[in-house]
Design a protein around this motif. Structure first.
Motif, PDB file in Angstrom:
ATOM      1  N   LEU A 116     118.758  39.109  62.130  1.00  0.00           N
ATOM      2  CA  LEU A 116     120.018  38.418  61.843  1.00  0.00           C
ATOM      3  C   LEU A 116     121.001  39.262  61.047  1.00  0.00           C
ATOM      4  O   LEU A 116     122.197  39.233  61.312  1.00  0.00           O
ATOM      5  CB  LEU A 116     119.716  37.115  61.084  1.00  0.00           C
ATOM      6  CG  LEU A 116     120.906  36.296  60.595  1.00  0.00           C
ATOM      7  CD1 LEU A 116     121.653  35.689  61.788  1.00  0.00           C
ATOM      8  CD2 LEU A 116     120.462  35.204  59.635  1.00  0.00           C
ATOM      9  N   GLY A 117     120.519  39.994  60.066  1.00  0.00           N
ATOM     10  CA  GLY A 117     121.390  40.632  59.084  1.00  0.00           C
ATOM     11  C   GLY A 117     122.421  41.573  59.659  1.00  0.00           C
ATOM     12  O   GLY A 117     123.546  41.670  59.155  1.00  0.00           O
ATOM     13  N   TYR A 118     122.085  42.264  60.751  1.00  0.00           N
ATOM     14  CA  TYR A 118     123.022  43.258  61.289  1.00  0.00           C
ATOM     15  C   TYR A 118     124.147  42.659  62.103  1.00  0.00           C
ATOM     16  O   TYR A 118     125.019  43.374  62.586  1.00  0.00           O
ATOM     17  CB  TYR A 118     122.316  44.335  62.101  1.00  0.00           C
ATOM     18  CG  TYR A 118     121.080  43.950  62.861  1.00  0.00           C
ATOM     19  CD1 TYR A 118     121.051  42.884  63.744  1.00  0.00           C
ATOM     20  CD2 TYR A 118     119.917  44.679  62.683  1.00  0.00           C
ATOM     21  CE1 TYR A 118     119.904  42.564  64.439  1.00  0.00           C
ATOM     22  CE2 TYR A 118     118.756  44.362  63.384  1.00  0.00           C
ATOM     23  CZ  TYR A 118     118.761  43.301  64.262  1.00  0.00           C
ATOM     24  OH  TYR A 118     117.621  42.985  64.952  1.00  0.00           O
ATOM     25  N   LEU A 142     111.363  36.469  49.718  1.00  0.00           N
ATOM     26  CA  LEU A 142     112.398  36.732  50.720  1.00  0.00           C
ATOM     27  C   LEU A 142     111.838  37.754  51.693  1.00  0.00           C
ATOM     28  O   LEU A 142     111.528  38.887  51.306  1.00  0.00           O
ATOM     29  CB  LEU A 142     113.669  37.266  50.056  1.00  0.00           C
ATOM     30  CG  LEU A 142     114.750  37.819  50.994  1.00  0.00           C
ATOM     31  CD1 LEU A 142     115.288  36.738  51.921  1.00  0.00           C
ATOM     32  CD2 LEU A 142     115.877  38.467  50.193  1.00  0.00           C
ATOM     33  N   MET A 143     111.668  37.361  52.948  1.00  0.00           N
ATOM     34  CA  MET A 143     111.116  38.245  53.973  1.00  0.00           C
ATOM     35  C   MET A 143     112.226  38.590  54.961  1.00  0.00           C
ATOM     36  O   MET A 143     112.938  37.697  55.436  1.00  0.00           O
ATOM     37  CB  MET A 143     109.976  37.532  54.704  1.00  0.00           C
ATOM     38  CG  MET A 143     109.352  38.315  55.841  1.00  0.00           C
ATOM     39  SD  MET A 143     108.366  39.737  55.313  1.00  0.00           S
ATOM     40  CE  MET A 143     106.911  38.915  54.655  1.00  0.00           C
ATOM     41  N   MET A 144     112.364  39.889  55.253  1.00  0.00           N
ATOM     42  CA  MET A 144     113.378  40.328  56.210  1.00  0.00           C
ATOM     43  C   MET A 144     112.742  41.264  57.222  1.00  0.00           C
ATOM     44  O   MET A 144     111.921  42.119  56.867  1.00  0.00           O
ATOM     45  CB  MET A 144     114.538  41.024  55.495  1.00  0.00           C
ATOM     46  CG  MET A 144     115.338  40.083  54.610  1.00  0.00           C
ATOM     47  SD  MET A 144     116.718  40.881  53.768  1.00  0.00           S
ATOM     48  CE  MET A 144     117.724  41.424  55.137  1.00  0.00           C
ATOM     49  N   CYS A 145     113.131  41.099  58.493  1.00  0.00           N
ATOM     50  CA  CYS A 145     112.593  41.919  59.567  1.00  0.00           C
ATOM     51  C   CYS A 145     113.705  42.194  60.575  1.00  0.00           C
ATOM     52  O   CYS A 145     114.351  41.248  61.042  1.00  0.00           O
ATOM     53  CB  CYS A 145     111.429  41.189  60.239  1.00  0.00           C
ATOM     54  SG  CYS A 145     110.604  42.161  61.508  1.00  0.00           S
ATOM     55  N   HIS A 146     113.920  43.471  60.892  1.00  0.00           N
ATOM     56  CA  HIS A 146     115.018  43.841  61.783  1.00  0.00           C
ATOM     57  C   HIS A 146     114.644  45.010  62.692  1.00  0.00           C
ATOM     58  O   HIS A 146     113.933  45.936  62.281  1.00  0.00           O
ATOM     59  CB  HIS A 146     116.270  44.190  60.965  1.00  0.00           C
ATOM     60  CG  HIS A 146     116.882  43.010  60.290  1.00  0.00           C
ATOM     61  ND1 HIS A 146     116.502  42.611  59.029  1.00  0.00           N
ATOM     62  CD2 HIS A 146     117.806  42.123  60.716  1.00  0.00           C
ATOM     63  CE1 HIS A 146     117.192  41.516  58.700  1.00  0.00           C
ATOM     64  NE2 HIS A 146     117.987  41.217  59.706  1.00  0.00           N
ATOM     65  N   ALA A 159     118.882  49.977  58.175  1.00  0.00           N
ATOM     66  CA  ALA A 159     118.757  50.588  56.846  1.00  0.00           C
ATOM     67  C   ALA A 159     119.779  49.994  55.883  1.00  0.00           C
ATOM     68  O   ALA A 159     119.454  49.685  54.726  1.00  0.00           O
ATOM     69  CB  ALA A 159     118.925  52.102  56.945  1.00  0.00           C
ATOM     70  N   ALA A 160     121.011  49.807  56.330  1.00  0.00           N
ATOM     71  CA  ALA A 160     122.053  49.237  55.472  1.00  0.00           C
ATOM     72  C   ALA A 160     121.742  47.781  55.131  1.00  0.00           C
ATOM     73  O   ALA A 160     121.953  47.347  53.991  1.00  0.00           O
ATOM     74  CB  ALA A 160     123.411  49.352  56.153  1.00  0.00           C
ATOM     75  N   VAL A 161     121.249  47.019  56.098  1.00  0.00           N
ATOM     76  CA  VAL A 161     120.893  45.615  55.864  1.00  0.00           C
ATOM     77  C   VAL A 161     119.834  45.509  54.768  1.00  0.00           C
ATOM     78  O   VAL A 161     119.967  44.743  53.814  1.00  0.00           O
ATOM     79  CB  VAL A 161     120.387  44.966  57.171  1.00  0.00           C
ATOM     80  CG1 VAL A 161     119.744  43.612  56.898  1.00  0.00           C
ATOM     81  CG2 VAL A 161     121.532  44.832  58.166  1.00  0.00           C
TER      82      VAL A 161
END
Length: 197
Positions: A116-118, A142-146, A159-161
């Protein structure tokens, strides 16, 4: 066409536009994410950008309750059908525009931001992450996966996200997994982890 219109047209044409049910990448990513969660069970999870509900259904097995949202009404309809088919009743689905439509009130001991973040610019993603931190319980995660590879709709690099998430005040990274296809990281409040990185 705006990003939200783009997603709405994709989900209007197919309830699984990225083959998240069948693609091995998607199945493996879900398995790695679920295996990386630090607790066997969570009180309350929030999943912004839930798409057609495949990750939502998996999270519902590990959480007392899940709130999930998406900006696309067609995605929410697909997610609702997925949950009905699996007889899952502990999920609150909502259509909301992020970051400004983040549901008010309450905290969550798990927030999952996946793929989602990008789709946000840096300012909007910063607002989204600040809201995630503000609504994260002090024993939360907080879990993030991209996805790491390039694609046309991307506004920010993975990387920026993740660098923006890494800069959240009072948080420390607790999980990091990187392979050829995706980056998965988790952060928890420093009070929970004793401040150790």
């Amino acid at each position: 066409m705006g990003t939200l219109d783009h997603f709405e047209s994709l989900y209007a044409a197919s309830d699984d536009p990225w083959n998240v049910r069948g693609a091995w990448y998607e199945q493996r990513k879900r398995a790695v994410l679920l295996a990386s969660l630090r607790k066997p069970r969570y009180r309350s999870a929030f999943e912004p950008g839930c798409g057609n509900g495949e990750m939502t259904a998996a999270l519902a097995q590990r959480c007392d309750r899940v709130m999930a949202c998406d900006g696309s009404a067609s995605a929410i309809a697909a997610a609702a059908q997925r949950l009905r088919d699996a007889a899952i009743g502990n999920v609150d689905l909502r259509r909301c525009d992020l970051p400004e439509g983040w549901p008010a009130g309450g905290t969550h001991d798990l927030v999952v931001i996946s793929e989602l973040g990008y789709y946000f610019d840096a300012a909007a993603l910063g607002s989204l992450l600040a809201l995630a931190r503000a609504h994260l319980a002090e024993d939360g995660e907080l879990m993030m996966c991209h996805y790491l590879h390039d694609f046309d709709d991307r506004m920010l690099s993975t990387a920026a996200v993740h660098a923006l998430a890494d800069g959240l005040p009072g948080m420390v990274r607790t999980v990091q997994h990187r392979d050829a296809d995706f980056l998965l990281e988790a952060w928890s409040p420093a009070t929970l982890t004793g401040g150790a990185a």
